[in-house]
Motif scaffolding. Structure first.
Motif, mmCIF file in Angstrom:
data_model
loop_
_atom_site.group_PDB
_atom_site.id
_atom_site.type_symbol
_atom_site.label_atom_id
_atom_site.label_comp_id
_atom_site.label_asym_id
_atom_site.label_seq_id
_atom_site.Cartn_x
_atom_site.Cartn_y
_atom_site.Cartn_z
ATOM 1 N N GLN A 45 -36.142 -2.377 63.167
ATOM 2 C CA GLN A 45 -37.257 -3.027 62.476
ATOM 3 C C GLN A 45 -38.073 -3.885 63.441
ATOM 4 N N ALA A 48 -40.260 -1.646 65.352
ATOM 5 C CA ALA A 48 -41.342 -1.136 64.522
ATOM 6 C C ALA A 48 -42.366 -2.225 64.181
ATOM 7 N N GLY A 49 -42.056 -3.474 64.526
ATOM 8 C CA GLY A 49 -42.989 -4.556 64.275
ATOM 9 C C GLY A 49 -42.845 -5.211 62.909
ATOM 10 N N ASP A 50 -41.801 -4.876 62.162
ATOM 11 C CA ASP A 50 -41.589 -5.462 60.838
ATOM 12 C C ASP A 50 -40.639 -6.647 60.969
ATOM 13 N N ARG A 51 -41.196 -7.790 61.288
ATOM 14 C CA ARG A 51 -40.391 -8.976 61.562
ATOM 15 C C ARG A 51 -39.602 -9.441 60.335
ATOM 16 N N GLY A 52 -40.188 -9.342 59.166
ATOM 17 C CA GLY A 52 -39.509 -9.772 57.940
ATOM 18 C C GLY A 52 -38.273 -8.944 57.652
ATOM 19 N N ALA A 53 -38.418 -7.622 57.727
ATOM 20 C CA ALA A 53 -37.277 -6.736 57.486
ATOM 21 C C ALA A 53 -36.225 -6.910 58.573
ATOM 22 N N ALA A 54 -36.677 -7.138 59.805
ATOM 23 C CA ALA A 54 -35.741 -7.339 60.915
ATOM 24 C C ALA A 54 -34.912 -8.597 60.676
ATOM 25 N N GLU A 56 -34.285 -10.111 57.878
ATOM 26 C CA GLU A 56 -33.404 -9.906 56.723
ATOM 27 C C GLU A 56 -32.138 -9.145 57.136
#
Length: 85
Positions: A45, A48-54, A56
């Motif tokens: 994540q 992929a640039g999805d800091r929130g999902a990372a 979590e």
């Protein structure tokens, strides 16, 4: 898991119980594997640039075990953009 968390005896990868103290190891191995999967997901994540999902996924790792890498990655995600420590 290299050692039994109860008595520190070397753990056989296939054994369901510790050879020394008899502690059940199967559930601990499942928990450790789940933490590994969540750590990998967190790194994916981040890539992929999805800091929130990372974050979590990495928080879930810390729920399952004390993991220094997950803790450092969360610190990295929470650092202000452009800071270089």
């Amino acid at each position: 898991m290299d050692r039994c968390p109860n008595c520190r005896a070397r753990a056989d990868d296939q054994a369901q119980h510790c050879r020394r103290c008899g502690m059940e190891l199967a559930l601990l191995r499942c928990t450790d594997q789940a933490a590994d999967r969540r750590l990998q997901e967190g790194v994916r994540q981040m890539a992929a640039g999805d800091r929130g999902a990372a974050e979590e996924a990495l928080q879930q790792v810390l729920t399952l075990r004390a993991d220094p890498l997950a803790r450092h990655l969360i610190g990295f995600l929470r650092a202000p953009a452009g800071s270089s420590d």
